[in-house]
Design an enzyme around this catalytic site. Structure first.
Site, PDB file in Angstrom:
ATOM      1  N   PRO A   3       0.800  -1.235   0.000  1.00 10.66           N
ATOM      2  CA  PRO A   3       0.000   0.000   0.000  1.00 10.66           C
ATOM      3  C   PRO A   3       0.826   1.275   0.000  1.00 10.66           C
ATOM      4  CG  PRO A   3       0.011  -0.981   2.184  1.00 10.66           C
ATOM      5  CD  PRO A   3       0.789  -1.914   1.310  1.00 10.66           C
ATOM      6  N   CYS A   4       1.508   1.551  -1.099  1.00  8.03           N
ATOM      7  CA  CYS A   4       2.305   2.768  -1.162  1.00  8.03           C
ATOM      8  C   CYS A   4       1.400   4.000  -1.143  1.00  8.03           C
ATOM      9  CB  CYS A   4       3.197   2.766  -2.401  1.00  8.03           C
ATOM     10  SG  CYS A   4       2.323   2.506  -3.928  1.00  8.03           S
TER      11      CYS A   4
END
Lengths: 255, 171
Positions: free
Chosen positions: A159-160
């Site tokens: 989950p950047c």
């Protein structure tokens, strides 16, 4: 007499089925398999091998995905019929109900550390780039963290999008620009408006009067607190001199 | 590491037909043939990973792969009986090359099934010598048997194959 031998020789001319070598290479992990999946985020191309998911991209076409993968990851790629349970696993992963394994070979140790750390940011929360940098032991490498996240080969899964700038600006997003990033965060339950209002006034941390603990504004522990019981701080020193200690969960500062 | 992957990739592309054919001749059906071929290459890959570069360079790839494949088949047979041949040809996912038309394919399958009925020790010898066309020395090496034994087994195997019309069919 000789016919048996001639017949037998013909048996040796049999060809392996189409795609056999690709399947073998995929099985030992030299080549990756991929398929297209319908997800909450729309259609996503996902590649995987025996070590885990290796890439994901919302490409326009299979050809575009293959080109990108070969250039970026540098391995062979074969389109396959996905295992029957993979679609459900992907769904669970994107909804935060499962932790899949990822293949990050080929990335630098620094990038791997950044992405592994990013996996620890819970759904519904965000962290600044500087937090990742400090947590992996390179507090000055904030820009490098940004670069590593921009080149995340497995966005959505890793989950950047949960890493944003301290000034509240959403920051760039490889998986479809800042709008897409804001949309995914909202989908995950982040109150972006509140966050950005705070950030614009330079307030980075929220403290709780009763516990004397300060957190990042999206930290899980702040959710049960009524708005009037919060104190907001510009920086760590301000919080500490007011008698607050950092939260041990979201770790806004070294305890 | 990178080098091993390259070597292996070439090994698979160069030998896939040969090893698949070996699997077909030894097991008598295409489904098991693919399993055998796949197992063979996976084992080969694991082994390669432990070999030194010199050992990989000096490897007699063909004989080595045959030895692995023969062992894969032997180990399988220990657990499961060979499957019955599918007479209605119900394996549509095995797309055949253009030169391999349906009739030819059926003939080959029938032949493979016949070979698969030979007792194991004759079958291995006959297949390696006459299907794969290895030399007697190579066959002996792949099977871990003396050349004389191999020659005798090939001879007896062929005799059985030829004599099948007036021999024991229910074997």
């Amino acid at each position: 007499m000789a016919t048996v031998m001639i017949d037998l020789k013909r048996l040796g001319d049999v060809k392996a089925p189409a795609g056999f070598s690709d399947r073998v290479l995929a099985q030992v992990g030299i080549a990756d398999s991929y398929a297209k999946f319908e997800t909450v985020l729309g259609p996503v191309y996902v590649a995987w091998n025996h070590l885990g998911v290796s890439a994901a991209m919302r490409s326009k076409s299979a050809a575009e995905f293959e080109d990108w993968f070969r250039k970026d990851v540098g391995r062979q790629l074969t389109r396959v019929e996905p295992p029957h349970d993979l679609a459900a696993k992907i769904e669970d992963q994107l909804e935060g109900k499962r932790r899949m394994r990822f293949d990050l070979r080929g990335l630098t140790p620094f990038s791997q550390a950044v992405l592994r750390k990013t996996l620890e940011v819970p759904r519904g929360q965000v962290r600044p780039y500087g937090w990742i940098a400090r947590e992996i032991g390179h507090p000055a490498a904030v820009r490098a963290v940004g670069t590593a996240l921009a080149n995340n080969p497995i966005p959505y899964f890793i989950p950047c999008h949960r890493v944003i700038r301290t000034d509240g600006v959403i920051g760039n997003y490889g998986g479809g620009g800042p709008e897409a990033k804001a949309k995914i965060l909202t989908l995950e339950g982040v109150q972006l408006k509140r966050l950005q209002t705070l950030a614009r006034s330079g307030l980075r941390y929220e403290g709780v009067r009763s516990t004397k603990i300060f957190c990042f504004p999206t930290c899980y522990h702040g959710r049960r607190v009524r708005e009037e019981n919060f104190v907001f701080f510009h920086d760590e020193n301000e919080a500490r001199s007011a008698g607050y200690r950092p939260c041990k969960d979201c770790r806004p500062a070294v305890a | 590491m990178e080098g091993t992957d390259r070597v292996f990739e070439r090994l698979v592309r160069d030998n896939q037909n040969r090893i698949y054919a070996l699997g077909l001749a030894l097991t008598g059906n295409r489904h098991d043939a693919e399993d055998v071929a796949q197992d063979t290459f996976v084992r080969a890959y694991r082994a390669l990973a432990t070999y030194t570069p010199e050992r990989i360079r000096d490897l007699k790839q063909k004989a080595w792969l045959h030895r692995i494949a023969v062992n894969v088949v032997r180990n399988r047979v220990r657990g499961v009986r060979p499957r019955l041949v599918e007479l209605n040809g119900s394996e549509p996912d095995h797309a055949s090359g253009p030169e391999e038309d349906v009739l030819r394919k059926a003939e080959i399958d029938e032949l493979a099934a016949r070979v698969a009925c030979l007792p194991v020790r004759y079958r291995e010898a006959v297949v390696l010598r006459h299907v794969q066309e290895l030399s007697y020395a190579e066959v002996a090496d792949a099977l871990g048997q003396p050349v004389g034994t191999v020659k005798a087994n090939v001879h007896r195997g062929l005799k059985l194959l030829r004599g099948e019309n007036h021999g024991n069919r229910d074997d």
